[in-house]
Each structure stands twice: as C-alpha cells, then as structure tokens.
Design an enzyme around this catalytic site. Structure first.
Site, PDB file in Angstrom:
ATOM      1  N   GLY A 165       0.428  -1.179   0.127  1.00  0.00           N
ATOM      2  CA  GLY A 165      -0.256   0.433  -0.037  1.00  0.00           C
ATOM      3  C   GLY A 165       1.163   1.290  -0.104  1.00  0.00           C
ATOM      4  O   GLY A 165       1.463   0.917   0.478  1.00  0.00           O
ATOM      5  N   GLY A 166       0.421   2.267  -0.902  1.00  0.00           N
ATOM      6  CA  GLY A 166       0.991   3.341  -0.968  1.00  0.00           C
ATOM      7  C   GLY A 166       2.298   3.956  -1.498  1.00  0.00           C
ATOM      8  O   GLY A 166       2.967   4.959  -1.645  1.00  0.00           O
ATOM      9  N   LYS A 183       2.003   2.425  -7.067  1.00  0.00           N
ATOM     10  CA  LYS A 183       1.356   1.829  -7.901  1.00  0.00           C
ATOM     11  C   LYS A 183       0.314   2.588  -8.536  1.00  0.00           C
ATOM     12  O   LYS A 183       0.840   2.387 -10.250  1.00  0.00           O
ATOM     13  CB  LYS A 183       0.433   0.543  -6.686  1.00  0.00           C
ATOM     14  CG  LYS A 183       1.197  -0.967  -6.166  1.00  0.00           C
ATOM     15  CD  LYS A 183       0.376  -1.276  -5.199  1.00  0.00           C
ATOM     16  CE  LYS A 183      -0.687  -0.878  -4.422  1.00  0.00           C
ATOM     17  NZ  LYS A 183      -0.524  -0.429  -3.515  1.00  0.00           N
ATOM     18  N   THR A 184      -0.493   3.256  -8.569  1.00  0.00           N
ATOM     19  CA  THR A 184      -1.354   4.177  -8.855  1.00  0.00           C
ATOM     20  C   THR A 184      -0.296   4.838 -10.159  1.00  0.00           C
ATOM     21  O   THR A 184      -0.919   4.842 -11.223  1.00  0.00           O
ATOM     22  CB  THR A 184      -1.496   5.115  -8.559  1.00  0.00           C
ATOM     23  OG1 THR A 184      -3.020   3.744  -7.002  1.00  0.00           O
ATOM     24  CG2 THR A 184      -3.375   5.119  -9.400  1.00  0.00           C
ATOM     25  N   ASP A 234      -8.480  -2.035  -7.352  1.00  0.00           N
ATOM     26  CA  ASP A 234      -8.398  -1.762  -5.972  1.00  0.00           C
ATOM     27  C   ASP A 234      -9.821  -1.490  -5.666  1.00  0.00           C
ATOM     28  O   ASP A 234     -10.482  -0.359  -6.337  1.00  0.00           O
ATOM     29  CB  ASP A 234      -7.246  -0.730  -6.277  1.00  0.00           C
ATOM     30  CG  ASP A 234      -7.193  -0.717  -4.488  1.00  0.00           C
ATOM     31  OD1 ASP A 234      -8.129  -1.051  -3.308  1.00  0.00           O
ATOM     32  OD2 ASP A 234      -6.085   0.178  -4.165  1.00  0.00           O
ATOM     33  N   GLU A 253      12.947   0.288   1.185  1.00  0.00           N
ATOM     34  CA  GLU A 253      12.317  -0.295   2.758  1.00  0.00           C
ATOM     35  C   GLU A 253      12.564  -1.553   2.982  1.00  0.00           C
ATOM     36  O   GLU A 253      11.660  -1.737   2.668  1.00  0.00           O
ATOM     37  CB  GLU A 253      11.490   0.940   3.539  1.00  0.00           C
ATOM     38  CG  GLU A 253      11.621   2.122   3.958  1.00  0.00           C
ATOM     39  CD  GLU A 253      10.434   3.269   4.191  1.00  0.00           C
ATOM     40  OE1 GLU A 253      10.009   2.686   4.767  1.00  0.00           O
ATOM     41  OE2 GLU A 253      10.256   4.859   3.691  1.00  0.00           O
ATOM     42  N   ASN A 302      10.847   3.312  -5.875  1.00  0.00           N
ATOM     43  CA  ASN A 302      10.439   4.463  -5.845  1.00  0.00           C
ATOM     44  C   ASN A 302       9.955   5.525  -4.909  1.00  0.00           C
ATOM     45  O   ASN A 302      11.137   4.689  -4.068  1.00  0.00           O
ATOM     46  CB  ASN A 302       8.581   4.108  -6.178  1.00  0.00           C
ATOM     47  CG  ASN A 302       8.196   6.221  -5.861  1.00  0.00           C
ATOM     48  OD1 ASN A 302       8.511   6.777  -6.576  1.00  0.00           O
ATOM     49  ND2 ASN A 302       6.714   6.102  -5.868  1.00  0.00           N
TER      50      ASN A 302
HETATM   51  N1  LIG Z   1       8.029   9.584  -6.217  1.00  0.00           N
HETATM   52  C1  LIG Z   1       7.159  10.314  -5.806  1.00  0.00           C
HETATM   53  N2  LIG Z   1       7.190  11.479  -5.573  1.00  0.00           N
HETATM   54  C2  LIG Z   1       6.096  12.230  -4.730  1.00  0.00           C
HETATM   55  N3  LIG Z   1       5.294  11.795  -4.125  1.00  0.00           N
HETATM   56  C3  LIG Z   1       4.930  10.717  -4.725  1.00  0.00           C
HETATM   57  C4  LIG Z   1       5.807   9.544  -5.709  1.00  0.00           C
HETATM   58  N4  LIG Z   1       5.382   8.567  -5.420  1.00  0.00           N
HETATM   59  C5  LIG Z   1       3.499   8.694  -5.285  1.00  0.00           C
HETATM   60  N5  LIG Z   1       3.796   9.635  -5.112  1.00  0.00           N
HETATM   61  C6  LIG Z   1       2.687   9.748  -3.913  1.00  0.00           C
HETATM   62  O1  LIG Z   1       2.324   9.594  -2.781  1.00  0.00           O
HETATM   63  C7  LIG Z   1       0.781   8.833  -2.786  1.00  0.00           C
HETATM   64  C8  LIG Z   1       0.412   7.448  -3.216  1.00  0.00           C
HETATM   65  O2  LIG Z   1       0.828   7.311  -4.177  1.00  0.00           O
HETATM   66  P1  LIG Z   1       0.136   5.690  -5.435  1.00  0.00           P
HETATM   67  O3  LIG Z   1      -1.215   6.079  -4.828  1.00  0.00           O
HETATM   68  O4  LIG Z   1       0.585   5.565  -6.596  1.00  0.00           O
HETATM   69  O5  LIG Z   1       0.874   4.662  -4.243  1.00  0.00           O
HETATM   70  P2  LIG Z   1      -0.505   3.162  -4.439  1.00  0.00           P
HETATM   71  O6  LIG Z   1       0.832   2.519  -4.208  1.00  0.00           O
HETATM   72  O7  LIG Z   1      -0.929   2.915  -5.704  1.00  0.00           O
HETATM   73  O8  LIG Z   1      -1.472   2.742  -2.965  1.00  0.00           O
HETATM   74  P3  LIG Z   1      -2.376   2.806  -2.914  1.00  0.00           P
HETATM   75  O9  LIG Z   1      -1.866   1.540  -2.007  1.00  0.00           O
HETATM   76  O10 LIG Z   1      -3.226   3.712  -2.186  1.00  0.00           O
HETATM   77  O11 LIG Z   1      -3.387   2.407  -3.670  1.00  0.00           O
HETATM   78  C9  LIG Z   1       0.173  10.103  -3.896  1.00  0.00           C
HETATM   79  O12 LIG Z   1      -0.045  11.192  -3.152  1.00  0.00           O
HETATM   80  C10 LIG Z   1       1.889  10.032  -4.628  1.00  0.00           C
HETATM   81  O13 LIG Z   1       0.777  11.407  -5.635  1.00  0.00           O
HETATM   82 MG   LIG Z   2      -3.066   2.783  -5.882  1.00  0.00          MG
END
Ligand SMILES: Nc1ncnc2c1ncn2[C@@H]1O[C@H](COP(=O)(O)OP(=O)(O)OP(=O)(O)O)[C@@H](O)[C@H]1O
Ligand SMILES: [Mg+2]
Ligand SMILES: [Zn+2]
Length: 330
Positions: A29-30, A33-34, A57, A228, A255
C-alpha cells in the site's frame, strides 16, 4: 558500460518495446502503484494504438491521479486520443449483472456461490476479462490492490477452472430435477442445460486467460517498492508467489528515492537508510530491469505532472537536475 548493464537497462524501455498484452503493477500500500501504472500507460500510449488502464483496487485511485471521474466502462482520458481508464469492483453483483440476469428469476446466486468458495469473485473477473478481450486494446495495464488481494485475483483462473469442473460434474446429478421443475413452470426456471452452457463459455474464457497470463510474451507483473525493509521483504515474497503461479517478472520499480538538497539532516539520514536497501535490491535483482524513481516535493496528480513523472521511466533520473512538478510550491 558493461555488457550486463546494457542487457538490463535501468528503465522500463523493455516493456514499452515489447508486444505484451497484460501488464500488472503491484506492491504494498502507498508505494506508488497508481502513479506508476498511470505513467506506464502514458508511455505505452505514445507507441501503441490503444491502451486500457484498469484499476482492480476497490479503493480506486485512477480518478484521483488523473483528476477525472472513471466508471466500470472504458473512458477516454482527457488530453489523450488512445488512453482509456476503467475502475472495476471484484464483487459479483456490481460486476456481472448481465450474467446474473441471463440466468432468469429462478437463479439463486448465493446458493450457487456457496457451492464453490471464491466462485463469485472468479465469475466477476471472468466477465470483466471477457469484456476487455472483446474490446481489443493493444495493451491492458492493471493497477492492482495491495499484494494479498492481487495474488488472489491472479490465482482466480486456476481456481475457477477447478471449481467449474466440480460444479459441472455435480450438475449432472440434479439436471433431471431441474429440467422437470423447469417444464412444470413453463420454462421460467433456468434449465440445467442453460446454466451449464453459460458456465462452459465462462470456462473457455478462463482457460484462454490462464494460458495468456502464463505466457511471458503476453503477460508480465511489475512490482513497485520503496527502499525500506518491509517493502523489499514483501517484494521478494511477491516475486516468489508469482513464480509459483508461472507469472513472469522481469522489471522492478523502486520509488520514492530520497536525494538530499542543501545538507538537510533528515534527508541525509533517510538517504543512508535507503542506500542499504538499494544495495540489497541491486544484489538480489541483478538480472532484472530495476528502474529508480525519485521522491518528489509534490504529489503526482493531474495529466501534466503524470506526463513529466512518466518520462523518468524511460530516461534515468539525474538528481543534479531535480524534476519540478507544475503543481509544486516554489
Ligand atoms: N515519487 C514520488 N514522489 C512524490 N510523491 C509520490 C511519489 N510516488 C507517489 N507519490 C504520491 O504518494 C501517494 C501514494 O502514491 P500512489 O497512489 O501512486 O500509491 P499506491 O501504491 O497506488 O497507493 P495505494 O496502495 O493506496 O493504492 C500519492 O499521493 C502520490 O502522488
Ligand atoms: Mg493505488
Ligand atoms: Zn530534507
């Protein structure tokens, strides 16, 4: 540059140049991915005829990332001619209404699904895949839910295959009763033959998908992680599980890498911590394409920001020229 480095370039160019049909993006999570799925889809849209990005998701974020509302049908992303998004919910009543309707009034979904655990989710996924296949996009990118959920989704094809075999053999035992009842009610109850032929069609779709998902020319899974402990650990577990499912992994995206500016104590400490895991990743995944993405100062939201970020997937980041997002505070 050594031969090996040339072979495994630190970008996803190998994905862009491929003829892959199904690209899954997953991870904890976070981790991003998106953001990564959107970026990969954007890069693919430059060279492919049509690209579909699907969120599986239940907490959909494609709408948030692009700043545009999406539905369970493919919708064109504003600012693109050939990039479409859809958000699906792997729950049967939302996903497969046509299937349920086509079974007639006498069809009891609950009874049916309790006969084979997991069949509801599986049927839903099968219906989506049938729809998606019929639309004939050049390539489909999946922005998946955090790991556990995604692994279940990917094991659906084999699960459904087994379940359907069981169900179809059970079916023989009461098909006589069903057709007798159906006759008595003037054919309003779904016939055993009706259900069976529908299930056979679904089974065929699922078998096709199963073969395609296991074909590395057609399908790959790209884990996204951050440097991490927990994330690197989970990535390794994910890769092992995918290998068990016969699903190809050749790229990894790391990332949120910190590049300190102006001798900042906090950032320097985090950089030091991250370095340990970046070294581990390098060692563990020397035969993967490992793409490294920087932690930026702002969230990556909206088409202009996503387009800029997506360039880093094909052109390694140069920390001496920090990327400034349009929505970033100066
Ligand atoms: N390299 C980065 N630099 C700055 N902000 C980032 C970066 N990668 C992701 N983010 C920000 O971090 C947040 C989480 O990213 P993202 O939604 O892509 O993750 P996710 O893995 O899809 O999360 P989830 O598990 O909730 O679906 C978003 O607000 C995104 O804009
Ligand atoms: Mg996502
Ligand atoms: Zn700092």
């Amino acid at each position: 540059m050594s031969e090996e480095e040339e072979l495994y370039e630190p970008t996803i160019q190998n994905i862009i140049d491929s003829d892959l049909k199904w690209i899954f993006i997953g991870g904890k999570g976070g981790v991003g991915k998106t953001s990564t799925s959107c970026s990969i889809a954007i890069q693919l849209s430059k060279v492919k005829e049509s690209v579909l990005l699907i969120s599986t998701d239940p907490a959909h974020n494609l709408s948030d990332a692009f700043g545009q509302k999406f539905t369970k049908n493919p919708t064109l992303v504003e600012g693109f001619k050939n990039l479409f998004c859809m958000e699906i919910d792997p729950t049967p009543d939302q996903l497969a209404p046509e299937f349920i309707e086509s079974q007639g009034d006498g069809f009891n979904l609950q009874e049916f699904t309790s006969a084979i655990p997991g069949i509801d989710e599986a049927m839903s996924f099968a219906e989506v895949m049938k729809l998606v296949k019929s639309l004939e996009f050049s390539v489909v990118v999946f922005d998946t839910a955090p790991t556990g959920h995604t692994l279940r989704l990917l094991s659906i094809p084999s699960l459904l295959d087994k379940g359907l075999n069981k169900f179809l053999s059970m079916q023989n035992n009461f098909s006589g009763i069903l057709s007798a009842v159906s006759g008595m009610m003037g054919g309003n109850v779904p016939t055993a033959e009706g259900i069976e032929s529908k299930l056979q069609t679904t089974k065929k779709t699922i078998e096709e998908i199963n073969v395609q998902f296991k074909n590395p020319d057609l399908t790959t899974f790209i884990p996204v992680c951050i440097p991490e402990f927990l994330s690197v650990y989970e990535t390794e577990r994910l890769i092992q599980q995918l290998t068990k499912l016969d699903i190809d992994v050749r790229d990894i995206i790391v990332n949120q890498i910190v590049y300190p500016e102006n001798d900042c104590n906090l950032c320097s400490a985090r950089q030091k911590m991250q370095k340990k895991y970046l070294d581990q990743i390098e060692e563990l995944y020397y035969d993967f394409h490992v793409t490294k993405l920087p932690l930026l100062k702002a969230e990556i939201r909206g088409v202009p920001s996503l387009k800029l970020f997506s360039e880093l997937l094909v052109k390694p980041y140069d920390p001496s020229h920090p990327l400034v997002l349009p929505n970033q505070e100066k």
